[in-house]
Design an enzyme around this catalytic site. Sequence first.
Site, PDB file in Angstrom:
ATOM      1  N   ASP A 155       0.865  -1.184   0.000  1.00  0.00           N
ATOM      2  CA  ASP A 155       0.000   0.000   0.000  1.00  0.00           C
ATOM      3  C   ASP A 155       0.901   1.235   0.000  1.00  0.00           C
ATOM      4  O   ASP A 155       1.486   1.576   1.029  1.00  0.00           O
ATOM      5  CB  ASP A 155      -0.907   0.010   1.239  1.00  0.00           C
ATOM      6  CG  ASP A 155      -1.992  -1.058   1.201  1.00  0.00           C
ATOM      7  OD1 ASP A 155      -1.759  -2.118   0.581  1.00  0.00           O
ATOM      8  OD2 ASP A 155      -3.055  -0.844   1.810  1.00  0.00           O
ATOM      9  N   LYS A 205      -6.857   3.625  -3.255  1.00  0.00           N
ATOM     10  CA  LYS A 205      -7.259   3.545  -1.848  1.00  0.00           C
ATOM     11  C   LYS A 205      -7.527   4.947  -1.318  1.00  0.00           C
ATOM     12  O   LYS A 205      -6.821   5.898  -1.652  1.00  0.00           O
ATOM     13  CB  LYS A 205      -6.149   2.850  -1.049  1.00  0.00           C
ATOM     14  CG  LYS A 205      -6.389   2.716   0.439  1.00  0.00           C
ATOM     15  CD  LYS A 205      -5.241   1.958   1.090  1.00  0.00           C
ATOM     16  CE  LYS A 205      -5.308   1.998   2.612  1.00  0.00           C
ATOM     17  NZ  LYS A 205      -4.163   1.299   3.232  1.00  0.00           N
ATOM     18  N   LYS A 251     -10.020   0.312  -2.586  1.00  0.00           N
ATOM     19  CA  LYS A 251      -9.912  -0.010  -1.170  1.00  0.00           C
ATOM     20  C   LYS A 251     -10.277   1.219  -0.349  1.00  0.00           C
ATOM     21  O   LYS A 251      -9.817   2.328  -0.629  1.00  0.00           O
ATOM     22  CB  LYS A 251      -8.493  -0.469  -0.811  1.00  0.00           C
ATOM     23  CG  LYS A 251      -8.314  -0.752   0.695  1.00  0.00           C
ATOM     24  CD  LYS A 251      -6.927  -1.279   1.021  1.00  0.00           C
ATOM     25  CE  LYS A 251      -6.729  -1.398   2.540  1.00  0.00           C
ATOM     26  NZ  LYS A 251      -5.388  -1.926   2.894  1.00  0.00           N
TER      27      LYS A 251
END
Length: 235
Positions: free
Chosen positions: A102, A164, A193
Amino acid sequence: MDYPILNSQTITYEQLAKTIDHSLLRPELTRAEVIQGCELAARYHVASVCVKPCHVRLAWEVLKGSDVAVGTVVGFPHGSSTTAIKVAEALQALEDGATELDMVINIGELRSGNDDFVRQDIQAVVTAAKGHIVKVILENAYLSKEQIVRGCQLAEQAGAHFVKTSTGFAPSGATVEDVRLMRASVGPRVQVKAAGGIRTLEAILEIIDAGATRVGATATAAILDAFRARQNSVQ
């Protein structure tokens, strides 16, 4: 499209569990607390744990043989590291056992309109990941709607697998509105996400209906226990 479309009315317990990345990113967490978190993730069969870079090897040791992936963060939480450092972090994480990354976008460069830099920064991490999942954190709290759209498009152009919403460390986290915007801003091969402030069953189901297929959560046990209890009550 390489992933199932989920909705709150038909989602199963197993599908819900596999939307969750159990977050273990708080700076004060001890090794014992990380181990406990990984063991919880394994018991609930979530998608992954997301640990700090220093804990990747520890998480890998605890979770090897389980169905839970090990993820970590790159350029966290502000996205301001140089591209070379982000690449080095990614390579080290993979060596230590991570299979999901991430990474935080360079927020200031995105807001400056420096699209080529932002795209190349992401692309360098995607290349270093060698096919492993890369999720690009935009940190929407600091962005306009136009910047969110542009950030999503740049992440897709760079080959990222997910966009995300948040790190969980900014003034605000995921919103349904932002998830819908992000889902509409990328093609069918890029997933969304959501992270930051999703602590209840109702909240996660609403976010899933908005288009998220992964959710960063710390209240994993409470969410999944509530879903199981709801299932049992209607049987």
